[in-house]
Design an enzyme around this catalytic site. Structure first.
Site, PDB file in Angstrom:
ATOM      1  N   ASP A   1      55.228 -38.535  44.351  1.00  0.00           N
ATOM      2  CA  ASP A   1      54.197 -38.029  45.272  1.00  0.00           C
ATOM      3  C   ASP A   1      54.239 -38.923  46.509  1.00  0.00           C
ATOM      4  OD1 ASP A   1      51.840 -36.646  46.192  1.00  0.00           O
ATOM      5  OD2 ASP A   1      50.646 -38.370  45.574  1.00  0.00           O
ATOM      6  N   SER A   2      53.490 -38.531  47.528  1.00  0.00           N
ATOM      7  CA  SER A   2      53.377 -39.377  48.720  1.00  0.00           C
ATOM      8  C   SER A   2      52.659 -40.686  48.391  1.00  0.00           C
ATOM      9  CB  SER A   2      52.577 -38.656  49.802  1.00  0.00           C
ATOM     10  OG  SER A   2      51.250 -38.459  49.351  1.00  0.00           O
TER      11      SER A   2
ATOM     12  N   TYR B   1      51.746 -37.494  53.615  1.00  0.00           N
ATOM     13  CA  TYR B   1      52.730 -36.432  53.863  1.00  0.00           C
ATOM     14  C   TYR B   1      52.084 -35.247  54.604  1.00  0.00           C
ATOM     15  CZ  TYR B   1      56.465 -38.124  50.625  1.00  0.00           C
ATOM     16  OH  TYR B   1      57.484 -38.806  50.003  1.00  0.00           O
ATOM     17  N   GLY B   2      50.797 -35.088  54.410  1.00  0.00           N
ATOM     18  CA  GLY B   2      50.121 -33.888  54.914  1.00  0.00           C
ATOM     19  C   GLY B   2      50.105 -33.748  56.423  1.00  0.00           C
TER      20      GLY B   2
ATOM     21  N   CYS C   1      53.392 -33.231  44.134  1.00  0.00           N
ATOM     22  CA  CYS C   1      52.831 -33.217  45.481  1.00  0.00           C
ATOM     23  C   CYS C   1      52.918 -31.791  46.017  1.00  0.00           C
ATOM     24  CB  CYS C   1      53.639 -34.169  46.351  1.00  0.00           C
ATOM     25  SG  CYS C   1      53.172 -34.142  48.091  1.00  0.00           S
ATOM     26  N   ASN C   2      51.776 -31.192  46.323  1.00  0.00           N
ATOM     27  CA  ASN C   2      51.776 -29.822  46.858  1.00  0.00           C
ATOM     28  C   ASN C   2      52.507 -29.756  48.195  1.00  0.00           C
ATOM     29  OD1 ASN C   2      49.523 -28.128  45.202  1.00  0.00           O
ATOM     30  ND2 ASN C   2      48.980 -30.284  45.282  1.00  0.00           N
ATOM     31  N   THR C   3      52.333 -30.794  49.007  1.00  0.00           N
ATOM     32  CA  THR C   3      52.894 -30.794  50.361  1.00  0.00           C
ATOM     33  C   THR C   3      54.423 -30.863  50.305  1.00  0.00           C
ATOM     34  OG1 THR C   3      50.903 -32.003  51.027  1.00  0.00           O
ATOM     35  CG2 THR C   3      52.719 -31.937  52.599  1.00  0.00           C
TER      36      THR C   3
ATOM     37  N   CYS D   1      45.680 -30.485  46.516  1.00  0.00           N
ATOM     38  CA  CYS D   1      46.407 -31.731  46.804  1.00  0.00           C
ATOM     39  C   CYS D   1      46.175 -32.622  45.598  1.00  0.00           C
ATOM     40  CB  CYS D   1      45.856 -32.385  48.068  1.00  0.00           C
ATOM     41  SG  CYS D   1      46.382 -34.100  48.304  1.00  0.00           S
TER      42      CYS D   1
ATOM     43  N   HIS E   1      45.948 -35.671  45.199  1.00  0.00           N
ATOM     44  CA  HIS E   1      45.020 -36.794  45.365  1.00  0.00           C
ATOM     45  C   HIS E   1      43.558 -36.390  45.076  1.00  0.00           C
ATOM     46  CE1 HIS E   1      48.307 -38.740  47.584  1.00  0.00           C
ATOM     47  NE2 HIS E   1      47.599 -39.843  47.666  1.00  0.00           N
TER      48      HIS E   1
END
Ligand code: DGL
Length: 273
Positions: free
Chosen positions: A13-14, A45-46, A77-79, A191, A193
């Site tokens: 993930d970020s 990342y977003g 990570c969705n992004t 997200c 997070h």
């Protein structure tokens, strides 16, 4: 079981958000080994563009393969999933790669008011992948989309005051929440997070709103792909999943987050990718 099944599963993930997915993976696959990378040195990342996200994702996957011979990869990570999963799959056709997307489909099934809130990064909400998903469901519900700039850095920094302020601001902009007609009764945490901000969000949405995150479905899909590839490691009953942690940011922050949210007393190492 194949001998290769002792190879670990890479998860990235970020930053610390992917720990919400790792939590579900450890519960679903308690006999596996995991290597977790927090790319905190390059978060959030977003707010990045696709080229940057593709380059970071390629770099991290190459590192997973060269250093750890991973048998599967979870993009927690969705992004990064929205921006890069298609190119990762093209580049590594033989590697099972599992991504995550905002849980809009389960939300449509579950919502009674059919008004659904979606919190995610700006990059996820602007992505072609997300727009396709939204278009396919738009005739079944009303979606209230909310980009949440600033929330990820606040969670990365474990800054409770900033987390509370961002949650109040963004939930306040989306409402009303509730179970009456026209109210948002289901909130998609798009997200990885955001599940770690749930208690702050609850202060604005109330307890009755259903929150949906994607960790458990990702873990089940990972199991399915491992079984299909004859790579599932499930031979040591009673064992709990091992995790090695790496961060491109501050490793001690990742270790603190793992202790706080996963109850894992772990050492995190610097990522040199
Ligand atoms: N946790 C990530 C996600 O699921 C990215 C957050 C960020 O770095 O902006 O989208």
């Amino acid at each position: 079981m194949s001998k290769l099944s002792i190879c670990p599963i890479g998860v990235f993930d970020s930053g610390v958000g992917g720990l919400s997915v790792l939590r579900a993976l450890r519960a679903e696959l308690p006999h596996e080994k995991f290597v977790y990378v927090a790319d905190s040195g390059h978060a959030p990342y977003g707010e990045r563009d696709d080229d940057y996200l593709i380059e970071r994702s390629h770099t991290i996957v190459r590192w997973f393969r060269d250093r750890h011979q991973v048998k599967a990869l979870v993009v927690a990570c969705n992004t990064a999933t929205a921006a890069a999963i298609h190119v990762l799959r093209e580049a590594h056709p033989e590697l099972p790669i599992i991504g995550i997307e905002p849980a809009l489909k389960p939300a449509v099934v579950q919502s009674k008011t059919k008004v659904i809130g979606v919190m995610a990064t700006r990059s996820t909400l602007n992505s072609e992948k997300f727009k396709r998903l939204l278009t396919s469901l738009e005739n079944q519900a009303t979606f209230v989309l909310q980009p949440c700039s600033g929330l990820v850095p606040a969670i990365e920094a474990l800054d409770a005051i900033k987390i509370g302020a961002a949650c109040a601001q963004y939930a306040g902009a989306m409402g009303p929440f509730g179970s009456n007609a026209g109210e948002i009764d289901t909130l998609v945490l798009g997200c990885t997070h955001y599940p770690f901000a749930e208690s702050s969000l609850r202060a604005s949405t109330g307890e009755a709103v259903a929150y949906l995150e994607g960790g458990a479905p990702v873990a089940k899909q990972t199991r399915r792909l491992l079984v299909a590839a004859n790579q599932l490691h499930d031979e040591e009953p009673g064992k709990t999943a091992d995790v090695a942690f790496y961060s491109s940011g501050e490793p001690s922050a990742l270790a603190s987050a793992a202790l706080r949210w996963l109850d894992l007393d772990a050492v995190a190492l610097p990522l040199h990718s």
